[in-house]
Scaffold this motif. Structure first.
Motif, short mmCIF file in Angstrom:
data_model
loop_
_atom_site.label_atom_id
_atom_site.label_comp_id
_atom_site.label_asym_id
_atom_site.label_seq_id
_atom_site.Cartn_x
_atom_site.Cartn_y
_atom_site.Cartn_z
N ARG A 1 0.86 -1.17 0.00
CA ARG A 1 0.00 0.00 0.00
C ARG A 1 0.89 1.22 0.00
O ARG A 1 1.88 1.27 0.73
CB ARG A 1 -0.92 0.02 1.22
CG ARG A 1 -1.84 1.24 1.24
CD ARG A 1 -2.81 1.19 2.40
NE ARG A 1 -3.51 2.45 2.56
CZ ARG A 1 -4.27 2.75 3.61
NH1 ARG A 1 -4.42 1.85 4.59
NH2 ARG A 1 -4.86 3.92 3.71
N TYR B 1 -2.33 6.32 6.54
CA TYR B 1 -2.44 4.86 6.47
C TYR B 1 -3.60 4.36 7.31
O TYR B 1 -4.35 3.44 6.91
CB TYR B 1 -1.13 4.20 6.93
CG TYR B 1 -1.16 2.71 6.83
CD1 TYR B 1 -0.90 2.07 5.62
CD2 TYR B 1 -1.48 1.92 7.94
CE1 TYR B 1 -0.94 0.69 5.51
CE2 TYR B 1 -1.52 0.54 7.85
CZ TYR B 1 -1.26 -0.07 6.63
OH TYR B 1 -1.31 -1.44 6.53
N GLU C 1 1.92 -4.89 3.18
CA GLU C 1 0.65 -5.10 3.85
C GLU C 1 0.60 -6.41 4.64
O GLU C 1 -0.16 -6.52 5.60
CB GLU C 1 -0.49 -5.08 2.84
CG GLU C 1 -0.84 -3.70 2.34
CD GLU C 1 -1.56 -2.89 3.42
OE1 GLU C 1 -2.79 -2.78 3.37
OE2 GLU C 1 -0.86 -2.37 4.33
#
Length: 480
Positions: free
Chosen positions: A393, A478, A422
């Motif tokens: 990500r 995030y 991830e």
């Protein structure tokens, strides 16, 4: 012909060779170093130090002009002569007395001359123009730390035109009125920045783009900045022929048919290893090749087995793992400690993060490009992480939206990117583009190397108001 015996013989006295020698001596072994040019190598005289000195004055001037109050105090342009004098001082005026004296101080004999491997653990050094030689024999190991040199591509007329390489660009005593740069990598981008700041009219021929190995936004921002500074950046452009006229000027004809006239042309398209004449054929290797090494930096042959009984090592540029001075010095520390351990019959810790393994050049390499803006990165780009099969990500944040940046400079512009694995919830890549971001990089390096979980990073509170607050903003982006 004289013969002298040491525990270790190092061919090359650049920063890598110096650090190997230092670690070996600290480990209680004897070592001799062979150098055919200047002790201190490329970094000290033609790369890291003089080039950053060329860039720093322009960066400081730009920084002053971005802060009201300081801006009004700036009344002139760069003093080019003063910049070059400062550069000369950082290159020690191309004299290596100080670094040679350091070797003597720590008890490392220096053999000045060209070293060649002639047989198992034996290096012959040609010490003078008269062909006099001395043979150095190693009880335990020979280490090749000969570095690399500029690649001059096969462009018609280019070699005959006597182009600048990074050495001439770093050491020139004058600033050409017009400079053409072939290449778009780090050296090309930095020297375009430096010489444009010193008053040259610069044209960059970036066939593969600018900073093509970095995150795309990094190259885009550098291109925009270069163009704002008056540099002509020609993306996708390639030289077909080069010709130097009788008056010293250079004409470049591009594959598109366009012509560029310049006073000097700088070639910055890559490097090749300094292994053409160091005796590789004596150990069954091909002269001129990069040297392949195992995890402890022993040279291996085509079948992957160590050369001989494992007495030959290679560190730094010459093994092509990472062509950066700090990574070469890191390798030097590892290989020095490894040789000492093996010589003493001690166990070698060559696990992923073992003391004797050089593993950080796989996925944790920090690098700073001293352009405007600075580009600081560590680990993998998003594209490289995906190519490595990671499920990632990407989190981006505008550095101008961080409170500390508004204090740093008016109209501060920059970007930060965090690449997260991830599956493990750790950072595997981090890139910053902006003024003075180099000093932010080591925090990211520790996070990547230490594989610090994102949940733990929430407890690493950045001081306010600093640009480091970008860490908090990235974590917020995030989410928890």
């Amino acid at each position: 012909m004289d013969t002298n015996t040491y525990d270790v013989v190092v061919i090359g006295a650049g920063p890598v060779g110096e650090n190997i020698a230092d670690r070996v001596v600290q480990g209680g072994l004897t070592v001799a170093v062979v150098e055919r040019e200047l002790v201190g190598g490329e970094c000290s005289y033609w790369a890291c130090m003089p080039t950053k000195a060329l860039l720093r004055s322009g960066a400081a001037l730009r920084a002053a002009r971005q802060v009201p109050g300081a801006r009004e105090a700036v009344t002139g342009e760069l003093d080019v002569a003063a910049v070059l004098r400062r550069r000369d001082s950082f290159a020690a005026h191309w004299q290596d007395d100080g670094q040679a004296a350091w070797l003597e101080q720590v008890g490392v004999p220096l053999y000045r001359g060209h070293g060649r491997i002639v047989s198992t653990r034996a290096v012959e050094v040609t010490t003078g123009e008269d062909g006099a030689t001395v043979t150095l024999t190693a009880r335990h190991a020979v280490v090749v730390a000969t570095g690399s040199r500029v690649l001059v591509p096969d462009v018609e007329g280019l070699r005959e035109a006597a182009p600048w390489t990074s050495r001439e660009a770093a050491a020139s005593s004058t600033v050409p009125g017009r400079l053409a740069v072939i290449g778009g990598g780090v050296v090309a981008a930095e020297m375009a920045t430096a010489y444009a700041g010193l008053g040259a009219s610069v044209t960059v021929l970036a066939r593969d783009g600018v900073l093509p190995s970095a995150e795309p936004f990094a190259g885009e921002r550098v291109v925009a900045s270069l163009r704002e500074a008056g540099v002509s950046v020609l993306l996708g452009a390639e030289a077909a022929t080069v010709k130097r006229a009788g008056d010293g000027t250079v004409s470049l004809t591009l594959t598109s048919g366009a012509q560029i006239d310049a006073d000097e042309v700088l070639v910055a398209v890559g490097r090749v290893p300094n292994t053409r004449d160091i005796g590789l054929e004596a150990v069954g290797l091909t002269p001129g090749d990069w040297l392949t090494v195992d995890g402890t930096l022993r040279v291996v042959g085509a079948e992957g087995a160590p050369v001989g009984d494992g007495w030959l090592y290679a560190a730094g540029d010459v093994n092509r793992r990472v062509l950066l001075t700090h990574q070469g010095k890191y390798q030097a520390r590892a290989v020095g400690d490894t040789i000492v351990a093996r010589a003493k019959g001690e166990a070698v810790d060559d696990g992923r993060w073992g003391r004797h393994a050089a593993t950080a050049d796989e996925r944790a390499v920090p690098q700073v490009v001293f352009t405007d803006p600075e580009i600081a990165s560590v680990g993998l780009t998003a594209a490289a992480a995906e190519a490595a099969g990671l499920r990632i990500r990407v989190v981006d944040h505008d550095l101008a939206a961080v409170a500390g940046s508004t204090l740093q400079a008016e109209d501060y512009r920059g970007q930060a990117r965090m690449v997260v694995d991830e599956d493990r919830k750790v950072i595997v890549g981090f890139t910053l583009a902006g003024p003075d971001v180099a000093e932010l990089l080591h925090a990211a390096t520790i996070a990547v190397v230490g594989e610090v979980p994102l949940d733990r990073l929430w407890h690493a509170v950045p001081a306010f108001p600093t640009v480091s607050e970008v860490w908090l903003r990235l974590l917020e982006g995030y989410g928890r």
